[in-house]
Design a protein around this motif. Sequence first.
Motif, PDB file in Angstrom:
ATOM      1  N   UNK A  79       0.839  -1.203   0.000  1.00  0.00           N
ATOM      2  CA  UNK A  79       0.000   0.000   0.000  1.00  0.00           C
ATOM      3  C   UNK A  79       0.872   1.249   0.000  1.00  0.00           C
ATOM      4  N   UNK A  80       1.956   1.252   0.784  1.00  0.00           N
ATOM      5  CA  UNK A  80       2.850   2.405   0.838  1.00  0.00           C
ATOM      6  C   UNK A  80       3.513   2.646  -0.512  1.00  0.00           C
ATOM      7  N   UNK A  81       3.913   1.555  -1.199  1.00  0.00           N
ATOM      8  CA  UNK A  81       4.535   1.692  -2.525  1.00  0.00           C
ATOM      9  C   UNK A  81       3.523   2.244  -3.529  1.00  0.00           C
ATOM     10  N   UNK A  82       2.306   1.720  -3.477  1.00  0.00           N
ATOM     11  CA  UNK A  82       1.241   2.190  -4.372  1.00  0.00           C
ATOM     12  C   UNK A  82       0.971   3.680  -4.149  1.00  0.00           C
ATOM     13  N   UNK A  83       0.796   4.072  -2.892  1.00  0.00           N
ATOM     14  CA  UNK A  83       0.490   5.467  -2.581  1.00  0.00           C
ATOM     15  C   UNK A  83       1.652   6.384  -2.966  1.00  0.00           C
ATOM     16  N   UNK A  84       2.882   5.933  -2.685  1.00  0.00           N
ATOM     17  CA  UNK A  84       4.047   6.744  -3.021  1.00  0.00           C
ATOM     18  C   UNK A  84       4.195   6.931  -4.518  1.00  0.00           C
ATOM     19  N   UNK A  85       3.942   5.871  -5.290  1.00  0.00           N
ATOM     20  CA  UNK A  85       4.045   5.982  -6.741  1.00  0.00           C
ATOM     21  C   UNK A  85       2.957   6.889  -7.307  1.00  0.00           C
ATOM     22  N   UNK A  86       1.766   6.817  -6.737  1.00  0.00           N
ATOM     23  CA  UNK A  86       0.704   7.726  -7.181  1.00  0.00           C
ATOM     24  C   UNK A  86       1.127   9.178  -7.009  1.00  0.00           C
ATOM     25  N   UNK A  87       1.750   9.482  -5.866  1.00  0.00           N
ATOM     26  CA  UNK A  87       2.181  10.859  -5.602  1.00  0.00           C
ATOM     27  C   UNK A  87       3.308  11.288  -6.542  1.00  0.00           C
ATOM     28  N   UNK A  88       4.269  10.384  -6.754  1.00  0.00           N
ATOM     29  CA  UNK A  88       5.478  10.758  -7.485  1.00  0.00           C
ATOM     30  C   UNK A  88       5.346  10.581  -8.993  1.00  0.00           C
ATOM     31  N   UNK A  89       4.596   9.566  -9.424  1.00  0.00           N
ATOM     32  CA  UNK A  89       4.583   9.203 -10.840  1.00  0.00           C
ATOM     33  C   UNK A  89       3.226   9.343 -11.516  1.00  0.00           C
ATOM     34  N   UNK A  90       2.165   9.466 -10.727  1.00  0.00           N
ATOM     35  CA  UNK A  90       0.844   9.602 -11.305  1.00  0.00           C
ATOM     36  C   UNK A  90       0.146   8.267 -11.506  1.00  0.00           C
ATOM     37  N   UNK A  91      -1.159   8.283 -11.780  1.00  0.00           N
ATOM     38  CA  UNK A  91      -1.949   7.050 -11.848  1.00  0.00           C
ATOM     39  C   UNK A  91      -1.607   6.153 -13.036  1.00  0.00           C
ATOM     40  N   UNK A  92      -1.298   6.719 -14.215  1.00  0.00           N
ATOM     41  CA  UNK A  92      -1.032   5.872 -15.388  1.00  0.00           C
ATOM     42  C   UNK A  92       0.217   5.021 -15.181  1.00  0.00           C
ATOM     43  N   UNK A  93       1.297   5.644 -14.743  1.00  0.00           N
ATOM     44  CA  UNK A  93       2.534   4.915 -14.459  1.00  0.00           C
ATOM     45  C   UNK A  93       2.295   3.873 -13.374  1.00  0.00           C
ATOM     46  N   UNK A  94       1.606   4.269 -12.332  1.00  0.00           N
ATOM     47  CA  UNK A  94       1.390   3.372 -11.192  1.00  0.00           C
ATOM     48  C   UNK A  94       0.583   2.149 -11.596  1.00  0.00           C
ATOM     49  N   UNK A  95      -0.473   2.336 -12.359  1.00  0.00           N
ATOM     50  CA  UNK A  95      -1.275   1.190 -12.801  1.00  0.00           C
ATOM     51  C   UNK A  95      -0.478   0.269 -13.713  1.00  0.00           C
TER      52      UNK A  95
END
Length: 250
Positions: A79-95
Motif C-alpha cells: 500500500x505504501x509503494x502504491x500510494x508513493x508511486x501515485x504521488x510521485x509518478x501519477x496514476x497511469x505509471x502506477x497502474x
Amino acid sequence: MKTLSLTYDDIHRGDLILVNQSHALHESAAADLAPVAESAPAVLLRRPAAQALARLMDEIDGWRHIAFVSAWRSRREQQEIWDGSLRENGPEFTRTYVALPGHSEHQTGLAIDLGAKREQIDFIRPDFPYTGPCGDFRRGAAGHGFILRYPEGKEGITGIGHEPWHFRYVGTPHAAIIQSRNMALEEYIDYLRQYPYRGEGLGFTADDGRKARISYIEAGPEPVTLQLPEEASWSLSGNNADGFILTEWR
C-alpha cells in the motif's frame, strides 16, 4: 496410497496460484518464508522459492553482479509503494508498474525483483539487462522454476507493463513449459484446464529424462478426494481461481 481431501479454500495455496487484478491474494498463501541469502535476512521468499533462487545464484555466481531489489512484501508495504508511486509518478505509471495492494505477487512470497548491481538502483524499475550475468540468470531461471512474469507483448493479458526485472517462482516443470510456449501465467493456468485429472494429462520430459504428467482438478462446494501413491513424486497446487494442478513425476 495417500488420501488427500481438498476443500475449496485450498485453491488459494501453492506455487501456481494466480494473483493479478482479477484474482486477489488470500493472506494464508504467503507462509513459510525464508531469507534469499544469509547476507540478507530481511529479504524473504517462500522457502522453496528461496532455496531454488540460492541454487541458481550459486550456479552462476550471481550475487557478485545481481542485487535483490524487492521480494516478499506485506500488504501494508505494498500500500505504501502504491500510494508513493501515485504521488510521485501519477496514476497511469502506477497502474502500469505497481500492482494493487491485495493483488500483488510480492505478497505471495513467490516473486522477486532483481537488478544489476549499481550505485543507484531504481526501486520501481531496476535495470536488469538481457546480457552478462543478468542474461546468465535468465537462461538458467526456468530450470530452477522461475519465469519472467510480465513479458513484453503480454501486457493486455497480465494487466502489468513489461517488467524485465520481475521473476516469479512456479516450480518445475511448469517454468520450462511456460517459457517454451511463450505463455504468461494467466495463459498457462487457462491452458491446463484442457487436461482434466481423469484424462491423459499434459506430458513433459525433463532434460534428465524424467517424465511428468500434469492435470487439472476442478474445485467445487464439496471436498475433492484424491488417492496418490505414497512413494511417488508428486506436487499439488491451487490456482487461486477454480481448481488444482497436480504434477506427477514418473
